[in-house]
Design an enzyme around this catalytic site. Structure first.
Site, PDB file in Angstrom:
ATOM      1  N   SER A 249       1.091  -1.255   0.245  1.00 38.40           N
ATOM      2  CA  SER A 249       0.020  -0.361  -0.321  1.00 38.40           C
ATOM      3  C   SER A 249       0.951   1.356   0.102  1.00 38.40           C
ATOM      4  O   SER A 249       1.497   1.206  -1.297  1.00 38.40           O
ATOM      5  CB  SER A 249      -1.261  -0.330   1.621  1.00 38.40           C
ATOM      6  OG  SER A 249      -2.211   0.875   0.615  1.00 38.40           O
ATOM      7  N   ASP A 326      -8.837  -5.112  -5.925  1.00 39.74           N
ATOM      8  CA  ASP A 326      -8.610  -4.612  -5.269  1.00 39.74           C
ATOM      9  C   ASP A 326      -9.351  -3.363  -4.981  1.00 39.74           C
ATOM     10  O   ASP A 326      -9.441  -2.582  -5.727  1.00 39.74           O
ATOM     11  CB  ASP A 326      -6.676  -3.628  -5.197  1.00 39.74           C
ATOM     12  CG  ASP A 326      -6.114  -2.767  -3.865  1.00 39.74           C
ATOM     13  OD1 ASP A 326      -6.890  -2.284  -3.067  1.00 39.74           O
ATOM     14  OD2 ASP A 326      -5.028  -3.485  -3.324  1.00 39.74           O
ATOM     15  N   HIS A 358      -7.215  -5.954  -1.323  1.00 43.36           N
ATOM     16  CA  HIS A 358      -6.228  -4.881  -1.206  1.00 43.36           C
ATOM     17  C   HIS A 358      -5.026  -5.939  -0.365  1.00 43.36           C
ATOM     18  O   HIS A 358      -4.005  -5.075  -0.249  1.00 43.36           O
ATOM     19  CB  HIS A 358      -6.550  -3.832  -0.037  1.00 43.36           C
ATOM     20  CG  HIS A 358      -5.273  -3.073  -0.183  1.00 43.36           C
ATOM     21  ND1 HIS A 358      -4.758  -1.949  -1.043  1.00 43.36           N
ATOM     22  CD2 HIS A 358      -4.855  -2.435   1.557  1.00 43.36           C
ATOM     23  CE1 HIS A 358      -4.365  -1.979  -0.654  1.00 43.36           C
ATOM     24  NE2 HIS A 358      -3.925  -1.769   0.702  1.00 43.36           N
TER      25      HIS A 358
END
Length: 385
Positions: A249, A326, A358
């Site tokens: 991320s 995601d 994700h």
């Protein structure tokens, strides 16, 4: 927790001056401004997770350190008029049953750990240093077994997050030691793994977090390069090997940025679900730190990974990992990055999970991903086939 009838409020907090990596239970008076006290300062354990009952008369405290697994006890809270001065100290005096039970619990945990988990989980060492800006940065080192890999220097891999809202280096067994499974695995393979909370990360005060205001992807890179330089000066890093970095991320964004923006320091990167341009991420989150593309065009341009793709060395190794569904960082980010890599004639490796969001959640997907990441570093840093 607030109890107006008792005139107190209880909260979890960190003293950024003296207990930066810790988390404690505090009490403050609703009637006397400035009257507050750390209730758990003298309890043998510094990272606390506390639950109190609705009447604020009892507290259940679970606590640990990076080197000590969690212990727990139930305590009565003092009366309101003494709460901000007395704390919980009296409840764990050396002769109290609670203290005896705590000692027994920790011994039991340690015996179980030595028997079952010692080959896999070892507490990291904590350290800190100052960067030229004058800020103190804290880091954790997962060091290989010296009996198997010698006393160093070691090949280095940096685990990075780097963004706001998160503090990775905490004096906590759950967060840092047992919660760093990939770092523990790479350590067992002979890598020195480092985690460092750069400027912009959480629980260090507004001024520390404010360093990334309107300039994401700048000071974070400076600080991650600084910790590599610091460890190299300490003689811990094998400078004949490539230096690796991985993250997910915001950490995926940082991994890609470091490979492209600081190729003299980082040569191998695993970038998971990266935000590659802030004009394509969550509006509320992005505008809180970056403003809008109209009000801050230079910041958005400098903070885009694609801006720096041409700086990536031809010998640099990049693995992109992304789930195709995601819902947080859309696959569009990786797709845009790939287009830039193609245009710049840069090589990359791609690991996709068609049915993951994700972060891979299914066991088989997670195991497969971890095996691929581990082999990637072994191949491109250690030279394994």
């Amino acid at each position: 927790a607030v109890r107006p009838a008792r005139g107190i409020v209880l909260f979890m907090g960190t003293d950024t001056e003296t207990m930066t990596l810790d988390k404690h239970l505090w009490a403050a008076s609703l009637r006397a401004a400035g009257t507050q006290s750390c209730l758990t300062a003298h309890i043998p354990g510094v990272h606390h997770s506390v639950v109190v009952d609705s009447t604020l008369t009892r507290a259940c405290d679970s606590f640990s350190t990076a080197g000590d697994p969690p212990a727990m006890f139930l305590a009565d809270l003092p009366a309101a008029d003494t709460l901000c001065h007395k704390g919980l100290v009296a409840l764990i005096a050396s002769s109290s049953p609670a203290a005896v039970q705590l000692a027994h619990t920790k011994e039991l945990f340690r015996a179980v750990l030595e028997e079952r988990f010692a080959p896999f989980i070892r507490a990291p060492t904590l350290g800190h240093f100052e960067v030229p800006s004058g800020h103190r940065l804290h880091y954790a080192l997962f060091t290989p077994d010296s009996e198997k890999f010698g006393k160093g220097p070691y090949p280095l891999v940096v685990e990075v997050y780097g963004g706001p809202h998160v503090m990775r280096v905490q004096n906590s067994w759950r967060v840092l030691t047992a919660g760093s499974v990939r770092a523990q695995h790479l350590r067992s393979k002979g890598f020195l793994v480092c985690k460092c909370d750069n400027r912009g990360s959480a629980r260090r005060g507004t001024e520390f977090e404010f360093q990334i205001n309107r300039c994401m992807g700048t000071v974070e890179c400076d600080d991650q390069c600084a910790v590599v330089a610091h460890l190299t000066e300490q003689g811990l890093v094998d400078t004949t090997k490539n230096v690796g970095v991985y993250g997910w991320s915001y950490g995926g964004y940082m991994s890609a940025m470091l490979l492209c923006k600081r190729p003299e320091t980082f040569q191998v990167a695993v970038s998971g679900a990266p935000v590659t341009h802030w004009d394509g991420y969550d509006t509320h989150y992005t505008e809180r730190y970056m403003g809008t593309p109209t009000s801050n065009p230079d910041g958005y341009q400098e903070g885009a990974v694609m801006t720096h793709v041409n700086n990536m060395r031809d010998s640099g190794k990049l693995m992109l990992v992304h789930g195709l569904i995601d819902e947080n960082v859309h696959f569009r980010h990786t797709a845009r990055f790939i287009n830039a890599l193609i245009q710049a004639r840069k090589e990359y490796d791609l690991l996709l999970f068609p049915e993951e969001r994700h972060s891979p959640r299914r066991l088989q997907d997670r195991v497969y991903m971890e095996e691929r990441i581990s082999r990637y570093f072994e191949r491109h840093i250690l030279g394994a086939k």
